[in-house]
Design an enzyme around this catalytic site. Sequence first.
Site, PDB file in Angstrom:
ATOM      1  N   GLU A  31     -14.622  39.716   0.339  1.00  0.00           N
ATOM      2  CA  GLU A  31     -14.340  41.160   0.431  1.00  0.00           C
ATOM      3  C   GLU A  31     -15.696  41.839   0.573  1.00  0.00           C
ATOM      4  OE1 GLU A  31     -11.570  42.932   0.470  1.00  0.00           O
ATOM      5  OE2 GLU A  31     -10.196  41.250   0.196  1.00  0.00           O
TER       6      GLU A  31
ATOM      7  N   ASN B  69     -19.685  48.039  -8.419  1.00  0.00           N
ATOM      8  CA  ASN B  69     -18.983  49.331  -8.376  1.00  0.00           C
ATOM      9  C   ASN B  69     -17.668  49.371  -9.149  1.00  0.00           C
ATOM     10  OD1 ASN B  69     -17.952  47.695  -6.318  1.00  0.00           O
ATOM     11  ND2 ASN B  69     -17.320  49.441  -5.093  1.00  0.00           N
TER      12      ASN B  69
ATOM     13  N   CYS C 184     -15.933  50.629  -1.541  1.00  0.00           N
ATOM     14  CA  CYS C 184     -15.870  50.016  -0.210  1.00  0.00           C
ATOM     15  C   CYS C 184     -14.837  50.731   0.643  1.00  0.00           C
ATOM     16  CB  CYS C 184     -15.531  48.550  -0.337  1.00  0.00           C
ATOM     17  SG  CYS C 184     -14.017  48.299  -1.273  1.00  0.00           S
TER      18      CYS C 184
END
Length: 521
Positions: A282, A187, A316
């Site tokens: 993450e 992303n 996210c």
Amino acid sequence: MAEYEQKYKAGLEKPALKLSGFFRDAFSEGEDGLPVFRMYIDGKWIESSGREVFPVDTPIDDSVVAYAQKGNDTDVNLAVSAAKAARPSIRNIAAIDRIEMFHDCAEIIERYKQDFVDVLTIEGGKTRRDAEGEVSAVVERMRMTMEDISKVSGEYRPGDWSADTRGKIAIVLREPVGTVGAIGPFNYPLFIPSAKVIPAILSANTVVVKPSSDAPLSQLLLARAMDEAGFPRGVLNVVTGPGSIGARIAEHEDVGMISFTGSTDVGKEVARRAAGKSLHLELGGKAYAIVLEDADIALAAGKCVIGSLRNAGQRCDAVSAILVVESVADRFVEEVLKAMDRIRFGDPRVEGIDVGPLINRSAAERVNSLVRDAVEKGAVLLRGGRYEGCYHEPTVLDHVPRDARILWEETFGPVVTIARVKDEDEALAITSRSKYGLDSCVFTNNFYRMWRIAKAIQAGSVTVNDFPRHGVGFFPFGGVKDSGLGREGIGYSIEEMMVLKTVVFNLEPARLGKSERPRRR
Ligand code: NAP
């Protein structure tokens, strides 16, 4: 559906990559005329030892635009050996010179900004604005390296504070872990691995990067820029190919730390393989936005819409479900629909488009299955709801029931999901049930409520009166629960890429530091 098709098939040319001559070492032309990218290992542009490539598709029209090397375990071993051998060469460059090299690299990226933007738009389907923002963030990150390095200091510990160490002193150094394995998601394919590469090399580590197979090219462009900026060979290595490459990097004995950004399931697998190494994860997120009755409703609605739709919701830190207090819910929904009227959806190459396609067809299908599930269970579809190819319409769902999957699972698509709650306590109960704990936000004008909610929510960050955004990483971010381990950010990532070394000096030979407590009279 015809009108819908018009919206994204804007009559533009077939998407194609046309890069400046500066990048010509990074690829050659294949038989079908498309670029075939090489990998960057030990300062050389090489093909995979297996002589295999894989296609890189564009979500703009789902066509193949390039090929990348399908790396394998042998290529990973080669990259890790190069990274290991290069450790002395980066340690021998003074930190101030490493900073200058990053500043030079930032200039090079700016010079070729259009190439970076084109690659992000074509391989990832990013709108021009999102792609430009991502490139600028990398440039800014490189320019802010002084902030990182200010964290790299040591400590002096006088030993006479303990009977055990009396007569000694210690200097506690921060040293590089050695080689960092950086595994990135699709992303933010340029920024996220860069935000690992920069602090790693700044703290004199060497790096092996494994970019996402959905968007592997921008990291190769970055490698070309870093090569030009003069980083010694082997300091940065980029291996493209399937997830198994990431697995091999994670378990390689000569990799001292893994910095991984991606989904929770893969992150857990990486953690298993990297047992015994420093680990930074993450992972996935489900940012709830809580809108209370004393909020500025127009502000909250505007922020929630942008927070849900930016980068087509593939963030996210995206606002992933909105919990609005019933008494102001109708007014909030009205404002959301007004904000939606300003959103332009379509081919991301068109100037002014806000929402483009998702990364691939299966992503669009997955998002739509979440939307359908919610509607089947009683949610009211107020906008959008359709998809075709990689494109999913910006969608608004209201009255989302508690058993809808979209209230709990990562959406990662352009959906504004609204669930109505009785009060603050019910909103907090929902957030605490979530397995994720990355970001969250609350809209209220009452100071004590802001504070109470910020303390109560179990998440890495809570934003008050705005949507969450990690941006360039000036504020630290990271998750709790299933959202990860450790913190990223300027001055924070670097801390995790270093290990402490204690150097103890015995001062007895100099007759120093051995003074005894005077006897009581
Ligand atoms: P993903 O499927 O987990 O992939 C991430 C990376 O891991 C890719 O490079 C992938 O390679 C690689 N990989 C796959 N299997 C592997 C394995 N067994 N061992 C090691 N590496 C492996 O994630 P994604 O779909 O690209 O990205 C979206 C996810 O990332 C979302 O869940 C999002 O929330 C999360 N994310 C989190 C943050 C944060 O800051 N917390 C930021 C951005 C994104 P291939 O591409 O070749 O499969």
